[in-house]
Design a protein around this motif. Structure first.
Motif, short mmCIF file in Angstrom:
data_model
loop_
_atom_site.label_atom_id
_atom_site.label_comp_id
_atom_site.label_asym_id
_atom_site.label_seq_id
_atom_site.Cartn_x
_atom_site.Cartn_y
_atom_site.Cartn_z
N MET A 1 0.77 -1.11 0.01
CA MET A 1 -0.03 -0.14 -0.11
C MET A 1 0.92 1.18 -0.04
O MET A 1 1.91 1.33 0.56
CB MET A 1 -0.80 -0.08 1.13
CG MET A 1 -1.77 -1.10 1.47
SD MET A 1 -2.77 -1.73 -0.07
CE MET A 1 -2.17 -2.93 -0.24
N ASP B 1 4.24 -3.97 1.84
CA ASP B 1 4.49 -4.59 3.07
C ASP B 1 3.59 -5.16 3.84
O ASP B 1 3.39 -4.67 4.94
CB ASP B 1 5.41 -3.29 3.72
CG ASP B 1 4.36 -2.06 3.38
OD1 ASP B 1 4.33 -1.20 4.41
OD2 ASP B 1 3.71 -2.00 2.36
N ARG C 1 0.44 0.47 11.70
CA ARG C 1 0.63 -1.05 11.73
C ARG C 1 -0.51 -1.60 10.77
O ARG C 1 -0.47 -2.48 10.10
CB ARG C 1 0.42 -1.57 12.99
CG ARG C 1 1.49 -1.44 13.82
CD ARG C 1 1.55 -2.11 15.30
NE ARG C 1 1.09 -3.45 15.00
CZ ARG C 1 0.78 -4.17 16.10
NH1 ARG C 1 0.52 -3.73 17.33
NH2 ARG C 1 0.61 -5.37 15.80
N ARG D 1 0.05 -1.03 7.06
CA ARG D 1 1.04 -2.08 6.72
C ARG D 1 0.55 -3.54 6.64
O ARG D 1 1.12 -4.32 5.81
CB ARG D 1 2.33 -2.09 7.62
CG ARG D 1 3.10 -0.73 7.21
CD ARG D 1 4.62 -0.85 8.09
NE ARG D 1 4.57 -1.11 9.79
CZ ARG D 1 4.50 -0.18 10.31
NH1 ARG D 1 4.63 1.23 10.09
NH2 ARG D 1 4.34 -0.31 11.52
N SER D 2 -0.68 -3.78 7.15
CA SER D 2 -1.05 -4.94 7.48
C SER D 2 -1.79 -5.47 6.04
O SER D 2 -1.96 -6.85 5.73
CB SER D 2 -2.11 -5.45 8.48
OG SER D 2 -3.27 -4.70 8.13
N PHE D 3 -2.26 -4.35 5.42
CA PHE D 3 -2.91 -4.78 3.86
C PHE D 3 -1.91 -5.36 3.14
O PHE D 3 -0.77 -4.62 2.63
CB PHE D 3 -3.72 -3.19 3.36
CG PHE D 3 -4.72 -2.96 4.10
CD1 PHE D 3 -6.00 -3.73 3.95
CD2 PHE D 3 -4.87 -1.89 4.96
CE1 PHE D 3 -7.26 -3.37 4.59
CE2 PHE D 3 -5.88 -1.67 5.73
CZ PHE D 3 -7.17 -2.42 5.59
N GLY D 4 -2.43 -6.05 2.34
CA GLY D 4 -1.61 -7.00 1.19
C GLY D 4 -2.47 -7.81 0.21
O GLY D 4 -3.52 -8.29 0.50
N PRO E 1 -0.74 -11.19 8.31
CA PRO E 1 0.47 -10.41 8.50
C PRO E 1 0.59 -9.73 9.78
O PRO E 1 -0.36 -9.27 10.57
CB PRO E 1 0.16 -9.29 7.38
CG PRO E 1 -1.04 -9.30 7.12
CD PRO E 1 -1.55 -10.89 7.39
N PRO F 1 2.34 4.62 1.13
CA PRO F 1 2.50 5.12 2.64
C PRO F 1 1.38 6.35 2.83
O PRO F 1 1.42 6.77 4.10
CB PRO F 1 3.90 5.42 2.63
CG PRO F 1 4.42 5.52 1.50
CD PRO F 1 3.67 4.66 0.67
#
Lengths: 148, 509
Positions: free
Chosen positions: A1, B492, A57, A60-63, B471, A3
Motif C-alpha cells: 500500500m 509490505d 501498523r 502495513r497489514s494490507f496486502g 500479517p 504510505p
C-alpha cells in the motif's frame, strides 16, 4: 500500500478526534467539572496516540497477491483476516476514492461475490495501480465467469 | 393501456400480455377490511360512552376506506400486465403513477412460490412469486390468479427456466415427507426461544397489569404478546409437506396462509441442520438453506423470507439427510470424517468446545458448532464463493484462527471455528483448491479457462504467510513501487523476512 494511506488515515483521525475532544472539554469546563475535563483530554490523548500507532501498523497489514486462479487479500491487526477469492466468483469490482483519498492520490479496490461476507477490500492504492488492478481483475472475472 | 413491447405474438414462445384475475381488487379490499375494522372499532369500544353514532361513523369511515382501497387496487389492476417475451424472459409492467417494467431473466430463476393468504384461499385465488438471483428486490409477485392458473403459470415458468417448451404441462409430484402437526407443536415447545418468549410474556403481563391495571392488560393483548411468535411459526409450518418433482423440490405449508414453494435443482447454496438441545433425545433437526436472492433482509416481510429458508421445520435426522440429498445429491454426510478442534479450544469456547469440528469429502465441506443449538452446515465445493481466515485478539493469544466459507446471504453460516492457525490456513487453501476444481468440473457453469489447473494451486497459504499467519508487525518501511504495480513483495503486508513470492515467481513455478 502507498504510505500516503497512513497519512490520510491519521489526518482523518485528527480532524475527527481533536475537535471532539476540544468540544467535550469545553462543555465539561462550562459545566463546572474541570477535573473531568482533564481526565477526558488525557483519555482522548491516549486514544489518539494509540490510534496513531495502530493506523501505521494497520495500513502495513494490507496486502494482496494476484495468483493464477484467485486473488488473496490480507488485512487487520487486532482482527486479522485472509481472504481468497477465485476470479471466477467475482461478480463486480469497485474502484472507490473518497475526497480525502483523492487529495492524497489514493483509491481502493473492492471485490464483490454473490456472498455478502466476502470482504476483500484493498485500500490505499495509487489510482493508476488501482485502475490497472481493477481492469485485470475484471478481465479475469469475465474470462472465467462461473455464475452462482 | 400502454403496451408496445411484446404485444404482438412472435416466435420463441412469446405470449400476449395478460391481466391478473379481475376479482383481484375485491380480494385486496376484503383482506384490508378486517384489519381496518379492528383498528378503528377496538379503540372506540375501549373509549366507551360516546354513543352508538360514533361507532356508526367509524363503520362508514371503514367502508369508505375499503372502497378507496378497492378503487386503487382496480386502477393498479388495469395497469398490471404480464407476459413471456421472445427472449424467454418473464415481463411484468405495473404501476399507476410510477410505471415499472420488470424483466425477470428466467435462466437466473431461484424459486417460485404459490402463496394463498387466508381470504384469497377461501375464494380459490393465489399469488405467484417469482424469485431470480440478484441483490435487493429481485422478486416479482403476481396478485391474484385463480389457484389452477397460478399453478399452471408456475409450471410454465419452471419449464421455461429449464429450457423446455412452454406447454410441457404440470410436472408430476411425488410426496416425500409430511411433518405431523403434533411433532411440529412439540418441537416448537422444546426450544430455548419458546421458553424465553414465554418468560418474557409472563414478565410483560405482570409488569403492565401491576403498573397500569386493566388498561395495561388490554394494551398488551392488542399489541400482541411475545409468545404469539411461536404460534405464528406453528401456523406457518402447519402441515409442512416436501415433494419431489422433475422441476425441483416442492414444499407446501400453512394453516391460514398456504405457501407452496418450488426450488429448482442446483439452486441451494448451503444447507444447515439445526438441533436445539431439547430435540436431541428425539433426534430431531431443522433444515435451513441458503438460496441466492432469498435473503432474510427481504423487503417483502418476514413471513415469506423465513418460509423460503426453511426446507424442513422438524424431522428425524435420517429423514432430513434424505431430503437434503435431493437438493445436494451424493454427498454421503455419514461417511465424512469430522476433525475436532484442538483440545485447548475450551479456553476460547467454554460451552461448545466439544462440538467444534470440520470435515469434507470430494463434494461438500461440513462444519459443526454449538452445544445448546447444534448447527451442522454443509456447503458444496462448487458453491464456495470465497474462503476467509480470521483471527481476533483472543484467538491469537491462544494461537487459534477461524476459517470461513462464504455463501450468498441466508441463515446458513459455514465456519470452522477455532482451529490451529496453520490448520486454518491449510483448510482455506485446500478448500479454495477444491472449489476451483469443482468449478472447472461443474458442467452447469461456463468455466472457460484455456489453461488447465494452475500451478499456483500447488502453493499453500503457508508460503504466503508463516504459521503466525496473517500479517503482523515489523515490516520495513514501504518501498516505492516500481515496475509491476501489483508486486506484493513491495506491498509490505507480511512480516520481515517472510515476504511472499512475487506473482511472477508463482506463475513460473
Amino acid at each position: 500500500m502507498s504510505p500516503k494511506l497512513t497519512t490520510a488515515r491519521r489526518l482523518v483521525l485528527s480532524i475527527t478526534l481533536l475537535p471532539l475532544t476540544v468540544i467535550g472539554a469545553v462543555v465539561l469546563v462550562v459545566a463546572g467539572l474541570p477535573i473531568w475535563a482533564l481526565v477526558a483530554v488525557v483519555a482522548a490523548l491516549v486514544i489518539f496516540v494509540w490510534a496513531w500507532w495502530l493506523i501505521g501498523r494497520r495500513v502495513r497489514s494490507f496486502g494482496y497477491v494476484e495468483r493464477q486462479d484467485d486473488l488473496l487479500v490480507t488485512s487487520g491487526i487486532l482482527f486479522r483476516r485472509l481472504v481468497i477469492v477465485p476470479y471466477g466468483r467475482m461478480q463486480l469490482v469497485d474502484l472507490v476514492a473518497g475526497p480525502i483519498d483523492r487529495s492524497f492520490g489514493l483509491a481502493s479496490v473492492q471485490l464483490h461475490t454473490a456472498a455478502a461476507t466476502t470482504d476483500a477490500k484493498i485500500p490505499g492504492l495509487p489510482p493508476d495501480v488501482a485502475a490497472g488492478l481493477r481492469d485485470r481483475l475484471a478481465a479475469q472475472g469475465e474470462h472465467r465467469s462461473a455464475g452462482l | 393501456m400502454t403496451l408496445s413491447p411484446g404485444a404482438a405474438p412472435s416466435a420463441g414462445g412469446a405470449t400476449q400480455p395478460q391481466h391478473v384475475h379481475p376479482l383481484t381488487p375485491w380480494v385486496h379490499a376484503m383482506q384490508a377490511a378486517p384489519v381496518l375494522l379492528i383498528a378503528v372499532v377496538v379503540p372506540l369500544g375501549n373509549a366507551g360512552e360516546f354513543g352508538a353514532w360514533i361507532i356508526l361513523v367509524a363503520l362508514v369511515a371503514v367502508l369508505l376506506l375499503v372502497a378507496l382501497i378497492a378503487g386503487l387496487a382496480y386502477l393498479s389492476w388495469t395497469r398490471l400486465t404480464y407476459w413471456f417475451d421472445g427472449q424467454g424472459d418473464f415481463r411484468i409492467d405495473s404501476g399507476i403513477v410510477t410505471r415499472r417494467e420488470r424483466r425477470l431473466q428466467l435462466s437466473r430463476l431461484q424459486g417460485v412460490d404459490v402463496v394463498q393468504p387466508l381470504f384469497a384461499r377461501l375464494v380459490g385465488m393465489a399469488a405467484l412469486t417469482i424469485e431470480v438471483a440478484g441483490a435487493g428486490d429481485s422478486r416479482a409477485s403476481l396478485q391474484y390468479l385463480k389457484y389452477e392458473q397460478a399453478q399452471a403459470l408456475r409450471s410454465e415458468v419452471l419449464a421455461r427456466a429449464a429450457g423446455l417448451t412452454h406447454d410441457a404441462g404440470e410436472a408430476p409430484e411425488e410426496p416425500l415427507v409430511l411433518v405431523p402437526p403434533r411433532d411440529l407443536a412439540v418441537s416448537l415447545l422444546l426450544r430455548g426461544t419458546t421458553v424465553f418468549l414465554f418468560l418474557l410474556t409472563i414478565a410483560l403481563v405482570i409488569l403492565l397489569s401491576v403498573t397500569a391495571g386493566w388498561a395495561g392488560l388490554f394494551m398488551i393483548l392488542t399489541a400482541g404478546v411475545p409468545i404469539i411468535i411461536v404460534f405464528t411459526e406453528f401456523t406457518q409450518f402447519f402441515n409442512f409437506t416436501v415433494a419431489k418433482s422433475p422441476d425441483g423440490l416442492r414444499t407446501k405449508a400453512g394453516l391460514f396462509q398456504v405457501t407452496a414453494q418450488t426450488i429448482p435443482p442446483g439452486r441451494v447454496q448451503a444447507v444447515e441442520f439445526v438441533q436445539s438441545w431439547l430435540w436431541r433425545r428425539r433426534g430431531w433437526v431443522r433444515v435451513r438453506i441458503n438460496v441466492a436472492g432469498l435473503s432474510t433482509t427481504d423487503d417483502n416481510g418476514q413471513n415469506q423470507s423465513q418460509m423460503s429458508t426453511v426446507l424442513l421445520p422438524v424431522a428425524p435426522y435420517p429423514v432430513a439427510r434424505q431430503i437434503v440429498n435431493y437438493v445436494l445429491p451424493d454427498m454421503d454426510l455419514l461417511d465424512i470424517e469430522m476433525k475436532a478442534a484442538p483440545p485447548r479450544v475450551h479456553r476460547r469456547a467454554w460451552i461448545q468446545f466439544r462440538n467444534l469440528s470440520v470435515g469434507w469429502n470430494d463434494r461438500v465441506f461440513v462444519t459443526e458448532r454449538g452445544k445448546y443449538v447444534n448447527r451442522i452446515a454443509v456447503v458444496p465445493h462448487a458453491r464456495t464463493q470465497s474462503v476467509r481466515v480470521t483471527q481476533g485478539p483472543w484467538e491469537r493469544s491462544l494461537g487459534l484462527a477461524s476459517m470461513h466459507v462464504d455463501s450468498p446471504p441466508g441463515p446458513v453460516t459455514v465456519v470452522a471455528l477455532y482451529r490451529e492457525v496453520a490448520e486454518a490456513q491449510r483448510l482455506a487453501q485446500e478448500q479454495n483448491d477444491r472449489a476451483q476444481a469443482a468449478l472447472r468440473a461443474d458442467p452447469s457453469t461456463h468455466w472457460m479457462t484455456q489453461t488447465g489447473a494452475g500451478d499456483s494451486d500447488e502453493q499453500s497459504v503457508a508460503d504466503f504467510a508463516p504459521p503466525t499467519g496473517l500479517p503482523s508487525e515489523g515490516p520495513p518501511p514501504p518501498v516505492e513501487q516500481e515496475g509491476r504495480p501489483a508486486a506484493p513483495s513491495s506491498n509490505d503486508g507480511t512480516p520481515a523476512g517472510q515476504s511472499p513470492p512475487a506473482p511472477d515467481d508463482l506463475r513460473d513455478s
